[in-house]
Write a protein that holds these residues in place. Structure first.
Motif, PDB file in Angstrom:
ATOM      1  N   LEU A 191     -18.879   6.503  13.154  1.00 63.33           N
ATOM      2  CA  LEU A 191     -17.730   5.618  13.359  1.00 63.33           C
ATOM      3  C   LEU A 191     -17.463   4.754  12.141  1.00 63.33           C
ATOM      4  N   LEU A 192     -18.514   4.183  11.552  1.00 64.67           N
ATOM      5  CA  LEU A 192     -18.329   3.378  10.347  1.00 64.67           C
ATOM      6  C   LEU A 192     -17.844   4.233   9.183  1.00 64.67           C
ATOM      7  N   GLY A 193     -18.379   5.452   9.091  1.00 60.35           N
ATOM      8  CA  GLY A 193     -17.917   6.360   8.040  1.00 60.35           C
ATOM      9  C   GLY A 193     -16.460   6.736   8.239  1.00 60.35           C
ATOM     10  N   LEU A 194     -16.069   6.962   9.493  1.00 59.88           N
ATOM     11  CA  LEU A 194     -14.670   7.272   9.801  1.00 59.88           C
ATOM     12  C   LEU A 194     -13.757   6.110   9.399  1.00 59.88           C
ATOM     13  N   LEU A 195     -14.200   4.905   9.723  1.00 60.24           N
ATOM     14  CA  LEU A 195     -13.408   3.721   9.364  1.00 60.24           C
ATOM     15  C   LEU A 195     -13.280   3.590   7.856  1.00 60.24           C
ATOM     16  N   TRP A 196     -14.393   3.755   7.137  1.00 63.39           N
ATOM     17  CA  TRP A 196     -14.395   3.525   5.691  1.00 63.39           C
ATOM     18  C   TRP A 196     -13.670   4.628   4.924  1.00 63.39           C
ATOM     19  N   ARG A 197     -13.817   5.880   5.361  1.00 67.68           N
ATOM     20  CA  ARG A 197     -13.282   7.003   4.589  1.00 67.68           C
ATOM     21  C   ARG A 197     -11.871   7.415   5.002  1.00 67.68           C
ATOM     22  N   VAL A 198     -11.467   7.096   6.224  1.00 67.96           N
ATOM     23  CA  VAL A 198     -10.158   7.537   6.713  1.00 67.96           C
ATOM     24  C   VAL A 198      -9.206   6.357   6.912  1.00 67.96           C
ATOM     25  N   TYR A 199      -9.636   5.388   7.686  1.00 68.78           N
ATOM     26  CA  TYR A 199      -8.709   4.320   8.099  1.00 68.78           C
ATOM     27  C   TYR A 199      -8.464   3.283   7.002  1.00 68.78           C
ATOM     28  N   VAL A 200      -9.538   2.857   6.357  1.00 67.26           N
ATOM     29  CA  VAL A 200      -9.367   1.829   5.325  1.00 67.26           C
ATOM     30  C   VAL A 200      -8.461   2.289   4.180  1.00 67.26           C
ATOM     31  N   PRO A 201      -8.633   3.506   3.623  1.00 67.78           N
ATOM     32  CA  PRO A 201      -7.706   3.929   2.559  1.00 67.78           C
ATOM     33  C   PRO A 201      -6.245   3.965   3.011  1.00 67.78           C
ATOM     34  N   LEU A 202      -6.004   4.368   4.266  1.00 62.53           N
ATOM     35  CA  LEU A 202      -4.630   4.426   4.757  1.00 62.53           C
ATOM     36  C   LEU A 202      -4.056   3.041   5.025  1.00 62.53           C
ATOM     37  N   ALA A 203      -4.924   2.044   5.222  1.00 61.69           N
ATOM     38  CA  ALA A 203      -4.469   0.697   5.545  1.00 61.69           C
ATOM     39  C   ALA A 203      -4.439  -0.221   4.322  1.00 61.69           C
ATOM     40  N   LYS A 204      -4.635   0.308   3.128  1.00 56.81           N
ATOM     41  CA  LYS A 204      -4.664  -0.547   1.937  1.00 56.81           C
ATOM     42  C   LYS A 204      -3.370  -1.343   1.735  1.00 56.81           C
ATOM     43  N   PRO A 205      -2.171  -0.754   1.927  1.00 57.48           N
ATOM     44  CA  PRO A 205      -0.956  -1.573   1.793  1.00 57.48           C
ATOM     45  C   PRO A 205      -0.928  -2.759   2.756  1.00 57.48           C
ATOM     46  N   THR A 206      -1.368  -2.534   3.995  1.00 56.09           N
ATOM     47  CA  THR A 206      -1.405  -3.623   4.967  1.00 56.09           C
ATOM     48  C   THR A 206      -2.426  -4.680   4.559  1.00 56.09           C
ATOM     49  N   MET A 207      -3.581  -4.251   4.086  1.00 52.41           N
ATOM     50  CA  MET A 207      -4.604  -5.197   3.656  1.00 52.41           C
ATOM     51  C   MET A 207      -4.126  -6.018   2.464  1.00 52.41           C
ATOM     52  N   LEU A 208      -3.439  -5.373   1.532  1.00 43.49           N
ATOM     53  CA  LEU A 208      -2.926  -6.100   0.376  1.00 43.49           C
ATOM     54  C   LEU A 208      -1.877  -7.115   0.803  1.00 43.49           C
ATOM     55  N   ALA A 209      -0.992  -6.701   1.712  1.00 41.04           N
ATOM     56  CA  ALA A 209       0.040  -7.619   2.191  1.00 41.04           C
ATOM     57  C   ALA A 209      -0.577  -8.818   2.885  1.00 41.04           C
ATOM     58  N   PHE A 210      -1.567  -8.575   3.753  1.00 44.62           N
ATOM     59  CA  PHE A 210      -2.223  -9.703   4.413  1.00 44.62           C
ATOM     60  C   PHE A 210      -3.002 -10.548   3.422  1.00 44.62           C
ATOM     61  N   GLY A 211      -3.625  -9.900   2.440  1.00 44.87           N
ATOM     62  CA  GLY A 211      -4.364 -10.647   1.429  1.00 44.87           C
ATOM     63  C   GLY A 211      -3.484 -11.642   0.697  1.00 44.87           C
ATOM     64  N   LEU A 212      -2.247 -11.256   0.411  1.00 44.27           N
ATOM     65  CA  LEU A 212      -1.315 -12.164  -0.252  1.00 44.27           C
ATOM     66  C   LEU A 212      -1.011 -13.368   0.624  1.00 44.27           C
ATOM     67  N   VAL A 213      -0.796 -13.107   1.919  1.00 47.88           N
ATOM     68  CA  VAL A 213      -0.523 -14.202   2.849  1.00 47.88           C
ATOM     69  C   VAL A 213      -1.728 -15.122   2.960  1.00 47.88           C
ATOM     70  N   SER A 214      -2.917 -14.546   3.069  1.00 46.69           N
ATOM     71  CA  SER A 214      -4.128 -15.333   3.233  1.00 46.69           C
ATOM     72  C   SER A 214      -4.416 -16.196   2.011  1.00 46.69           C
ATOM     73  N   VAL A 215      -4.363 -15.602   0.818  1.00 48.02           N
ATOM     74  CA  VAL A 215      -4.648 -16.352  -0.406  1.00 48.02           C
ATOM     75  C   VAL A 215      -3.635 -17.482  -0.592  1.00 48.02           C
ATOM     76  N   SER A 216      -2.366 -17.188  -0.362  1.00 47.61           N
ATOM     77  CA  SER A 216      -1.335 -18.210  -0.515  1.00 47.61           C
ATOM     78  C   SER A 216      -1.553 -19.361   0.462  1.00 47.61           C
ATOM     79  N   HIS A 217      -1.895 -19.021   1.714  1.00 48.36           N
ATOM     80  CA  HIS A 217      -2.082 -20.072   2.729  1.00 48.36           C
ATOM     81  C   HIS A 217      -3.264 -20.969   2.397  1.00 48.36           C
ATOM     82  N   HIS A 218      -4.406 -20.372   2.072  1.00 47.51           N
ATOM     83  CA  HIS A 218      -5.604 -21.170   1.855  1.00 47.51           C
ATOM     84  C   HIS A 218      -5.608 -21.844   0.481  1.00 47.51           C
TER      85      HIS A 218
END
Length: 288
Positions: A191-218
């Motif tokens: 399950l962790l391998g599935l998350l790291w190798r499949v889901y995380v690469p596909l979610a990078k745009p979402t993570m980057l977008a949230f990262g911008l919001v988080s860094v700006s807020h804090h």
């Protein structure tokens, strides 16, 4: 006869429609320029006063001398180097914790089945409706009980879990075809391998977008750091700037604006350098 009627009728409606579209376009463009001017004028004033002597705070002179004395005075009048380090440590700590914890939670809500799943996700969504200021007293009592008052960890700990990040990542993970899960599990992926190798690469745009919001807020957060910190060693930039502005030099707008530019410069420069990537990340993540 009908063909001639249609041929004669078509040109009559076209100019009216074109004029309406042209008027709408002009209206939108004028509104955009108005909002841009409202936003840019305070920034222009801050830049003008920060790079000119105090004598030019209230008057414009095309040949006014440029100076960096205001920035030098700010840097020596307050420990801004320490404030910068504290802020960088804070936003890095919070973002890393959010990405790890929220990614795991979002994956569980998107792909796993367990008792109370819908109730727990409803509680996550409920957290989005609660104003953070309501929890200030309770959070302070918790940090005091843990012995963390006046530490950088105390500033970031209440934000380690983000309902906004969980919701965004869950929606992204639910768009991943389940066939990819089955193919990865057939290859012996955990399950962790599935998350790291499949889901995380596909979610990078979402993570980057949230990262911008988080860094700006804090980076800009003020109320909670002001309450929980009391020493120079733990104050972030926003609190340090407010304390600096209340000193005797606070009446000099050229010095205050120089300190403000020092505080906001990293975010402004980062946006100007990577604005295309920022916009593309928000569009791919579906943030409106």
């Amino acid at each position: 006869m009908s063909a001639g009627t249609f041929e004669n009728a078509a040109p009559l409606s076209a100019p009216a429609s074109a004029n309406g579209l042209r008027f709408d376009r002009i209206l939108f463009v004028c509104g955009a320029w108005l909002l841009a001017l409202i936003w840019i004028l305070p920034l222009a004033y801050a830049i003008w006063t920060a790079f000119h002597p105090p004598a030019y705070e209230t008057r414009f002179d095309l040949f006014a001398p440029l100076t960096l004395d205001n920035f030098v005075r700010v840097w020596h009048a307050a420990p801004f180097a320490r404030y910068f380090l504290n802020t960088i440590a804070l936003v890095t700590m919070v973002l890393n914790a959010q990405l790890v914890l929220c990614t795991l939670a979002a994956f569980a809500f998107a792909r796993l089945e367990f008792p109370g799943k819908n109730v727990l996700f409803a509680l996550v969504l409920l957290q989005l409706m609660v104003m953070p200021d309501i929890l200030l007293v309770r959070n302070y009592a918790t940090m005091s009980a843990l012995g963390l008052v006046d530490t950088i960890l105390a500033i970031g700990l209440p934000y380690f879990a983000s309902g906004f990040a969980i919701f965004l990542l869950r929606q992204t993970f639910k768009t991943v075809p389940k066939e990819l899960d089955e193919a990865a599990r057939v290859e012996g992926c955990s399950l962790l391998g599935l998350l790291w190798r499949v889901y995380v690469p596909l979610a990078k745009p979402t993570m980057l977008a949230f990262g911008l919001v988080s860094v700006s807020h804090h980076w800009n957060n003020f109320i909670w750091p002001l309450i929980i910190t009391s020493s120079v060693e733990t104050r972030p930039l926003t609190v340090g700037l407010s304390i600096f502005a209340t000193t005797d030099s606070g009446t000099e707008w050229s010095v205050i604006n120089a300190a403000t530019l020092l505080t906001s410069a990293p975010l402004l420069i980062g946006f100007l350098l990577f604005q295309r990537q920022f916009v593309q990340s928000f569009m791919r993540a579906g943030i409106k």
